[in-house]
Design an enzyme around this catalytic site. Structure first.
Site, PDB file in Angstrom:
ATOM      1  CG  HIS A   1      11.410   5.872  45.001  1.00  0.00           C
ATOM      2  ND1 HIS A   1      11.856   4.585  45.173  1.00  0.00           N
ATOM      3  CD2 HIS A   1      11.906   6.567  46.055  1.00  0.00           C
ATOM      4  CE1 HIS A   1      12.586   4.492  46.277  1.00  0.00           C
ATOM      5  NE2 HIS A   1      12.620   5.691  46.841  1.00  0.00           N
TER       6      HIS A   1
ATOM      7  CG  HIS B   1      14.776   7.853  42.358  1.00  0.00           C
ATOM      8  ND1 HIS B   1      14.321   6.556  42.380  1.00  0.00           N
ATOM      9  CD2 HIS B   1      15.345   8.082  43.570  1.00  0.00           C
ATOM     10  CE1 HIS B   1      14.583   6.019  43.550  1.00  0.00           C
ATOM     11  NE2 HIS B   1      15.213   6.921  44.300  1.00  0.00           N
TER      12      HIS B   1
ATOM     13  CG  ASP C   1     -15.920   5.593  39.857  1.00  0.00           C
ATOM     14  OD1 ASP C   1     -15.779   5.894  41.066  1.00  0.00           O
ATOM     15  OD2 ASP C   1     -15.791   4.428  39.438  1.00  0.00           O
TER      16      ASP C   1
ATOM     17  CB  CYS D   1     -12.465   4.566  40.800  1.00  0.00           C
ATOM     18  SG  CYS D   1     -11.050   3.461  40.665  1.00  0.00           S
TER      19      CYS D   1
ATOM     20  CB  THR E   1      -9.857  -0.601  43.121  1.00  0.00           C
ATOM     21  OG1 THR E   1      -9.958  -0.167  41.749  1.00  0.00           O
ATOM     22  CG2 THR E   1     -10.867  -1.699  43.397  1.00  0.00           C
TER      23      THR E   1
HETATM   24  C1  RB5 Z   1     -17.215   0.676  40.052  1.00  0.00           C
HETATM   25  O1  RB5 Z   1     -18.058  -0.316  40.510  1.00  0.00           O
HETATM   26  C2  RB5 Z   1     -15.754   0.204  40.142  1.00  0.00           C
HETATM   27  O2  RB5 Z   1     -15.519  -0.811  39.209  1.00  0.00           O
HETATM   28  C3  RB5 Z   1     -14.802   1.352  39.932  1.00  0.00           C
HETATM   29  O3  RB5 Z   1     -15.062   2.359  40.853  1.00  0.00           O
HETATM   30  C4  RB5 Z   1     -13.325   1.041  40.084  1.00  0.00           C
HETATM   31  O4  RB5 Z   1     -13.056   0.369  41.277  1.00  0.00           O
HETATM   32  C5  RB5 Z   1     -12.670   0.455  38.922  1.00  0.00           C
HETATM   33  O5  RB5 Z   1     -11.439   0.226  38.895  1.00  0.00           O
END
Ligand code: RB5
Length: 146
Positions: free
Chosen positions: A98, A134, A8, A65, A67
Site C-alpha cells: 500500500h 495506492h 542506533d 532503534c 522502537t
Molecule cells: C534510545 O534509548 C531510544 O530512545 C531509541 O532507540 C528509540 O527507541 C527512539 O525512538
C-alpha cells in the site's frame, strides 16, 4: 539486491544479526553504523540510510532503534523517503503493497529478532501495488514535500 542498514545503539545487536542474515543470503549490505552499543543519536543513522535510498545506491533501506519510531521519523524528513515502522506480518505486507515503503523500520524493544526476520522477508517478497488508488495516495504523500 543491495540494501543499506543502520541503527542506533539500541538497534545495534539486531543490525549485526540482520547484516549476517542478509549477507548469508548473498545480498550486498552497506552497514552505515552504529558500530557498538555506545549511546548515540538515531537521526545520524537514519540520514545515512535515507541518502543511500534517495541516491538510488541501494534497492531499499533498513533502520532499527529501540522502537523503530525515532529512526523512522528522522528518515521521513529526507525528501523522497517513505519509511514505515513494521511490527506485525500485516504491517510488513502493507508497508510495501500500500505505502511503497522504501525504508523499513524495526524496534529492537518491540519484536524478537526472529519476528523481525520474518517481517523483513514478507516486506521483501511483497510487490508495490500498481492500483491507481495506492499510486495516487503515495503521490499525495510526496506532494506534501512541496
Ligand atoms: C534510545 O534509548 C531510544 O530512545 C531509541 O532507540 C528509540 O527507541 C527512539 O525512538
Amino acid at each position: 539486491m543491495k540494501i543499506s542498514i543502520g541503527s542506533d545503539h539500541a538497534g545495534f545487536e539486531y543490525k549485526e544479526l540482520l547484516r549476517e542474515y542478509l549477507t548469508g543470503k548473498k545480498y550486498t549490505v552497506i552497514d552505515e553504523g552504529t558500530y557498538s552499543t555506545e549511546p548515540t543519536d538515531y537521526p545520524d543513522y537514519a540520514a545515512k540510510v535515507a541518502h543511500r535510498v534517495v541516491g538510488n545506491e541501494v534497492d531499499f533501506g533498513i533502520v532499527i532503534c529501540g522502537t523503530g519510531l525515532g529512526i523512522s521519523i528522522a528518515a521521513n524528513k529526507v525528501k523522497g523517503i517513505r519509511a514505515a515502522v513494521v511490527s506485525t506480518a500485516f504491517t510488513a505486507e502493507s508497508a510495501k503493497n500500500h505505502n511503497h515503503a522504501n525504508i523499513i523500520a524495526f524496534g529492537s524493544r518491540v519484536n524478537t529478532i526472529e519476528e523481525v526476520k520474518e517481517y523483513l522477508e514478507i516486506y521483501m517478497n511483497t510487490k508495490e501495488s500498481d492500483a491507481l488508488r495506492h499510486v495516487n495516495r503515495v503521490k499525495k504523500i510526496h506532494d506534501l514535500e512541496g
